[in-house]
Design a protein around this motif. Structure first.
Motif, PDB file in Angstrom:
ATOM      1  N   PHE A  43       0.854  -1.200   0.000  1.00 42.89           N
ATOM      2  CA  PHE A  43       0.000   0.000   0.000  1.00 42.89           C
ATOM      3  C   PHE A  43       0.888   1.247   0.000  1.00 42.89           C
ATOM      4  N   GLU A  46       2.470   1.678  -3.441  1.00 40.72           N
ATOM      5  CA  GLU A  46       1.519   2.113  -4.475  1.00 40.72           C
ATOM      6  C   GLU A  46       1.055   3.555  -4.249  1.00 40.72           C
ATOM      7  N   LEU A  47       0.927   3.951  -2.985  1.00 39.71           N
ATOM      8  CA  LEU A  47       0.564   5.348  -2.700  1.00 39.71           C
ATOM      9  C   LEU A  47       1.624   6.299  -3.256  1.00 39.71           C
ATOM     10  N   ARG A 279      -7.365   4.378   2.848  1.00 36.80           N
ATOM     11  CA  ARG A 279      -7.242   2.926   3.041  1.00 36.80           C
ATOM     12  C   ARG A 279      -8.351   2.163   2.312  1.00 36.80           C
ATOM     13  N   TRP A 282      -7.667   0.679  -1.136  1.00 33.10           N
ATOM     14  CA  TRP A 282      -6.649  -0.364  -1.264  1.00 33.10           C
ATOM     15  C   TRP A 282      -7.307  -1.704  -0.983  1.00 33.10           C
ATOM     16  N   LYS A 286      -4.311  -3.704  -5.159  1.00 34.68           N
ATOM     17  CA  LYS A 286      -4.420  -2.608  -6.126  1.00 34.68           C
ATOM     18  C   LYS A 286      -4.957  -1.356  -5.426  1.00 34.68           C
ATOM     19  N   LEU A 287      -4.458  -0.201  -5.852  1.00 30.89           N
ATOM     20  CA  LEU A 287      -5.004   1.066  -5.366  1.00 30.89           C
ATOM     21  C   LEU A 287      -6.035   1.536  -6.390  1.00 30.89           C
TER      22      LEU A 287
END
Ligand code: SAM
Length: 320
Positions: A43, A46-47, A279, A282, A286-287
């Protein structure tokens, strides 16, 4: 990314955990670290990839809590270092676990780091950190210099009747090692928020203390960025010291920063008690960009022109 006041936002502070191995008296409430939340590694990656690739975040600072307590730190930094649009990856640490980690982190892609050091006196250091061992932080700083994580920046929170008699000594200690030493005014955030004014050493007094020992010349580009840096010149010593003065010389109009907490909430302004959650976008793999973009836009547009000084969380939770 341009906010509602026309400020470019290109700096992200990402808190990896709200857990800390110290409990600085102005930072950690009630002598106890918060719940020990760790952000999921994928997470977090990806962020940052989303924000850097699509929204112009070029400067990343990893923080906490204590980021060196985040188990996958090295692996995450290696992954972050592959994001081409990210110009630097920095980290803020108390240095207690730095000696062993400095060289691998440098090899893994960390650009440089800031180390918190409020006193050179072992007893005072233990008191302000509620149990820290100064030798460990000092050895951590030496290891970071050795590993090339330079310039190492030393963060000193100036506190009335605690370390205001040490300002020039800490500066000298750092300058002799090639560090940039930055003095921060204590902010009305965290356990001492209601009495922060009693602990405040204003920028003017910090500069007076430094000027008694060194010749300082303001470095023009740096003024209010948020640190105002000064070139130190002297016969035996030279380098850079800085002052960050959110209370007596606020720099909200030049703020380029957002934060994301270890629970995945965007904090657009450190002085504002509001945050928005990411959050839910997520799913473990995947975001979901569309929803995340909408929340980001709301957060950025709501970033206040001037911090309202209404923060209820501590820096250990917000990500300092
Ligand atoms: N554990 C790491 C450390 O000690 O550097 C990173 C997290 S800590 C929250 C980051 C920075 O926030 C430290 O330099 C700390 O001194 C600063 N900080 C925390 N509370 C503060 C306050 N009320 N006023 C000014 N600085 C504060």
């Amino acid at each position: 990314m341009i906010d509602g006041c026309g400020r470019t936002i290109d700096h992200l502070r990402l808190s990896l955990t709200d857990h800390c191995n110290l409990a600085c008296r102005y930072c950690v409430p009630n002598n106890a670290s918060p719940c020990g939340q760790m952000i999921d590694e994928d997470f977090a990656f990806e962020l940052v990839r989303w924000l850097s690739t699509h929204h112009g975040i070029h400067h990343l600072r990893l923080t906490g809590g204590e980021p060196l307590l985040y188990p996958p730190l090295l692996r995450l930094i290696k992954r972050l270092a592959t994001i081409a649009s990210l110009r630097e990856i920095t980290l803020t640490t108390n240095g207690q676990a730095l000696e062993q980690q400095a060289a691998p982190l440098a090899d893994g892609g960390l650009s440089r780091l800031n180390v918190s050091l409020d006193s050179l006196d072992a007893e005072r250091f233990a008191r302000v950190t509620r149990g820290g061992t100064i030798e460990r932080t000092l050895r951590g700083i030496e290891a970071a210099i050795e590993a090339g994580l330079t310039p190492v920046k030393i963060n000193v929170v100036a506190q009335k009747s605690f370390n205001d008699d040490e300002i020039a000594d800490i500066a000298q200690w750092g300058l002799l090692r090639g560090c940039v030493v930055r003095f921060l005014e204590v902010m009305p955030i965290g356990p001492l928020a209601h009495v922060a004014h009693e602990h405040l050493v204003p920028a003017s007094e910090i500069l007076d203390a430094l000027s008694e020992r060194f010749t300082l010349t303001a470095i023009s580009g740096s003024i209010g960025q948020p640190a105002t840096d000064y070139a130190v010149t002297g016969k035996c010593i030279r380098g850079v010291v800085g002052v960050i003065a959110p209370t007596t010389r606020p720099f909200c109009n030049r703020c380029r920063r957002i934060r994301i907490t270890s629970s995945g909430r965007i904090v657009a302004c450190v002085h504002d008690g509001t945050s928005l959650g990411l959050r839910k976008f997520w799913d473990g793999k995947k975001l979901h960009i569309q929803g995340a973009n909408e929340v980001l836009l709301r957060a950025i547009l709501a970033k206040p022109e001037e911090g309202p000084r209404q923060q209820t969380l501590s820096m250990v939770t917000l990500g300092g």
